[in-house]
Design an enzyme around this catalytic site. Structure first.
Site, PDB file in Angstrom:
ATOM      1  N   ASP A 197      -0.754 -19.888  46.953  1.00 39.02           N
ATOM      2  CA  ASP A 197      -0.312 -20.391  45.643  1.00 39.02           C
ATOM      3  C   ASP A 197       1.213 -20.318  45.535  1.00 39.02           C
ATOM      4  O   ASP A 197       1.758 -19.929  44.507  1.00 39.02           O
ATOM      5  CB  ASP A 197      -0.991 -19.584  44.532  1.00 39.02           C
TER       6      ASP A 197
ATOM      7  N   VAL B 174       1.851 -10.416  31.030  1.00 33.82           N
ATOM      8  CA  VAL B 174       2.812  -9.579  31.754  1.00 33.82           C
ATOM      9  C   VAL B 174       3.881  -9.116  30.758  1.00 33.82           C
ATOM     10  O   VAL B 174       4.442  -9.926  30.015  1.00 33.82           O
ATOM     11  CB  VAL B 174       3.463 -10.351  32.929  1.00 33.82           C
TER      12      VAL B 174
ATOM     13  N   GLY C 259      -5.998 -14.983  32.403  1.00 36.59           N
ATOM     14  CA  GLY C 259      -6.703 -13.699  32.273  1.00 36.59           C
ATOM     15  C   GLY C 259      -5.857 -12.528  31.820  1.00 36.59           C
ATOM     16  O   GLY C 259      -6.376 -11.437  31.629  1.00 36.59           O
ATOM     17  N   GLY C 260      -4.558 -12.720  31.634  1.00 41.39           N
ATOM     18  CA  GLY C 260      -3.783 -11.545  31.241  1.00 41.39           C
ATOM     19  C   GLY C 260      -2.369 -11.864  30.806  1.00 41.39           C
ATOM     20  O   GLY C 260      -1.965 -13.018  30.725  1.00 41.39           O
TER      21      GLY C 260
ATOM     22  N   LEU D  28       6.677 -10.947  29.041  1.00 43.45           N
ATOM     23  CA  LEU D  28       7.419 -11.721  30.043  1.00 43.45           C
ATOM     24  C   LEU D  28       6.730 -13.032  30.372  1.00 43.45           C
ATOM     25  O   LEU D  28       7.373 -14.008  30.755  1.00 43.45           O
ATOM     26  CB  LEU D  28       7.556 -10.906  31.332  1.00 43.45           C
ATOM     27  N   GLY D  29       5.415 -13.032  30.269  1.00 41.34           N
ATOM     28  CA  GLY D  29       4.699 -14.257  30.598  1.00 41.34           C
ATOM     29  C   GLY D  29       3.206 -14.081  30.408  1.00 41.34           C
ATOM     30  O   GLY D  29       2.714 -12.961  30.277  1.00 41.34           O
TER      31      GLY D  29
ATOM     32  N   GLY E  85      -0.560 -15.342  32.013  1.00 40.57           N
ATOM     33  CA  GLY E  85      -1.212 -16.004  33.142  1.00 40.57           C
ATOM     34  C   GLY E  85      -2.687 -16.107  32.858  1.00 40.57           C
ATOM     35  O   GLY E  85      -3.145 -15.736  31.771  1.00 40.57           O
TER      36      GLY E  85
ATOM     37  N   LYS F  98       1.520  -5.948  34.454  1.00 40.35           N
ATOM     38  CA  LYS F  98       0.601  -7.091  34.401  1.00 40.35           C
ATOM     39  C   LYS F  98      -0.763  -6.560  33.983  1.00 40.35           C
ATOM     40  O   LYS F  98      -1.380  -5.779  34.718  1.00 40.35           O
ATOM     41  CB  LYS F  98       0.546  -7.766  35.771  1.00 40.35           C
TER      42      LYS F  98
HETATM   43  P1  ATP Z   1      -0.494 -18.014  36.673  1.00 39.17           P
HETATM   44  O1  ATP Z   1      -1.944 -18.248  36.486  1.00 39.17           O
HETATM   45  O2  ATP Z   1       0.397 -18.869  35.810  1.00 39.17           O
HETATM   46  O3  ATP Z   1      -0.036 -18.055  38.117  1.00 39.17           O
HETATM   47  P2  ATP Z   1      -0.813 -15.202  36.645  1.00 39.17           P
HETATM   48  O4  ATP Z   1      -1.937 -14.712  35.790  1.00 39.17           O
HETATM   49  O5  ATP Z   1      -1.094 -15.324  38.062  1.00 39.17           O
HETATM   50  O6  ATP Z   1      -0.216 -16.537  36.127  1.00 39.17           O
HETATM   51  P3  ATP Z   1       1.675 -14.017  37.178  1.00 39.17           P
HETATM   52  O7  ATP Z   1       2.065 -15.281  37.881  1.00 39.17           O
HETATM   53  O8  ATP Z   1       1.629 -12.805  38.034  1.00 39.17           O
HETATM   54  O9  ATP Z   1       0.326 -14.186  36.393  1.00 39.17           O
HETATM   55  O10 ATP Z   1       2.697 -13.760  35.977  1.00 39.17           O
HETATM   56  C1  ATP Z   1       2.853 -14.638  34.870  1.00 39.17           C
HETATM   57  C2  ATP Z   1       4.331 -14.691  34.495  1.00 39.17           C
HETATM   58  O11 ATP Z   1       4.814 -13.378  34.141  1.00 39.17           O
HETATM   59  C3  ATP Z   1       5.230 -15.142  35.643  1.00 39.17           C
HETATM   60  O12 ATP Z   1       5.294 -16.538  35.730  1.00 39.17           O
HETATM   61  C4  ATP Z   1       6.575 -14.487  35.223  1.00 39.17           C
HETATM   62  O13 ATP Z   1       7.207 -15.258  34.223  1.00 39.17           O
HETATM   63  C5  ATP Z   1       6.143 -13.160  34.601  1.00 39.17           C
HETATM   64  N1  ATP Z   1       6.154 -12.078  35.628  1.00 39.17           N
HETATM   65  C6  ATP Z   1       5.139 -11.732  36.442  1.00 39.17           C
HETATM   66  N2  ATP Z   1       5.453 -10.687  37.240  1.00 39.17           N
HETATM   67  C7  ATP Z   1       6.741 -10.350  36.916  1.00 39.17           C
HETATM   68  C8  ATP Z   1       7.664  -9.360  37.408  1.00 39.17           C
HETATM   69  N3  ATP Z   1       7.327  -8.511  38.377  1.00 39.17           N
HETATM   70  N4  ATP Z   1       8.896  -9.288  36.850  1.00 39.17           N
HETATM   71  C9  ATP Z   1       9.253 -10.172  35.876  1.00 39.17           C
HETATM   72  N5  ATP Z   1       8.430 -11.145  35.376  1.00 39.17           N
HETATM   73  C10 ATP Z   1       7.186 -11.236  35.885  1.00 39.17           C
END
Ligand code: ATP
Ligand code: MG
Length: 312
Positions: A168, A64, A61-62, A56-57, A59, A79
């Protein structure tokens, strides 16, 4: 109004160096109450119960994933934070775990389980938001934006009433589902307020959405109010959703955080272009007050005509 404007910089990532990176997190990660966590995730006890369907995405360190529970067929977002990430990210994992354990609101993405792995990875089993983030939806009409804003304000009101500042708020951390429910996600840099914020610790998040007093607290009487900081980020998010690009950057401009910081601290705050209603314009103005003591609180904003008036 037909709205087919193209978004630019759909997911602006301008993280700042974390000035508090010498503070080591406590390891091993504390385990959640196993029975409660497993029950909440339909019996999820291990990662093996979850079948990965798609990414899905990504971020810091990881990754999703969209996952399906093998026995119940329930769909979740998983995640997965890698254990070999740097200490800053590990600290974010601890923060996120701490906050997600405390939150239970229809306006905040629900965490069904936290599964620390022997490898050092940490898996968060989250409510799946099937329409993605606010960066992936078409630019909304003003009435749709009013409904979105009301939901984000309810989420922030819940968090602030529990002494949690998000730190954030931005379009990519606001998730949406096909029922057009909008929920706040991503608590990696959030904070539970005790007394005051350590000025170093206030310097985390995505700098593009940070309020002037976070960069330059001395100019504002040494005050950094995390709650007001979330309101600033909301105001900027709304302008971005309306105009279709990050409002401090003009077309073709390279985003670098030093010049952005100057614009945020020394420039005028962004405002809405022609075409927005007076209520909307005023609402954004109440969020984007450079001096945080003039900025409206979340509860005041919930009574503002832009969100309190029925705009169907
Ligand atoms: P960043 O550093 O870009 O903020 P992050 O490591 O904090 O990323 P998240 O923001 O939690 O990670 O998630 C990254 C991406 O995964 C989100 O932008 C979204 O596209 C997808 N995502 C995260 N949580 C969900 C969810 N519960 N349902 C659907 N998609 C999700
Ligand atoms: Mg995020």
């Amino acid at each position: 109004m037909a709205v087919v404007r193209q978004r630019r910089h759909p997911d602006l990532k301008l993280p700042l160096p974390d000035a508090a990176s010498d503070r080591r997190p406590r390891f091993p990660l504390p385990l959640p109450p196993a029975a409660a966590a497993a029950a909440a995730a339909g019996g999820t006890a291990t990662l093996a119960d979850l079948e990965k369907l798609q990414v899905l995405g990504h971020g810091s360190g990881g990754t999703v994933y969209k996952v399906r529970h093998r026995r119940t067929s329930a769909i979740y977002a998983l995640k997965l934070i890698h254990g070999d990430c740097d200490p800053t990210v590990r600290r974010q994992v601890l923060r996120e775990m701490d906050i997600l354990r405390r939150t239970d609101s229809p306006f905040v993405v629900k965490c069904h389980a936290i599964l620390p792995q022997a490898s050092g990875d940490t898996a968060f089993v989250l409510e799946f938001m099937d329409a993605g983030t606010l960066t992936s939806i078409p630019i909304p009409s003003e009435s749709a934006l009013s409904r979105i804003t009301r939901q984000v304000l309810h989420g922030l009101s819940y968090l602030h009433s529990h002494k949690i500042v998000h730190r954030d708020i931005k379009p990519s951390n606001l998730l949406v589902n096909s029922r057009m429910e909008v929920k706040i996600a991503d608590f990696g840099v959030s904070k539970v307020m005790c007394r005051t914020l350590d000025p170093c610790d206030s310097y985390v998040g995505t700098c593009a959405y940070m309020s002037p007093e976070r960069f330059d607290p001395d100019r504002y009487g040494g005050r950094y109010d995390g709650y007001a900081g979330d309101v600033w980020s909301l105001g900027l998010t709304l302008v971005e959703l309306w105009v279709g690009h990050f409002p401090y950057l003009v077309d073709g401009e390279r985003p670098d955080w030093a010049s952005l910081m100057c614009k945020i601290c020394f420039g005028d705050p962004p405002s809405l272009p022609d075409g927005a209603s007076d209520d909307f314009r005023d609402f954004v103005g109440c969020c984007l007050q450079k001096d945080s003591k003039n900025r409206w609180t979340v509860d005041q904003l919930l009574a503002h005509p832009f969100v309190s008036r029925d705009r169907r």
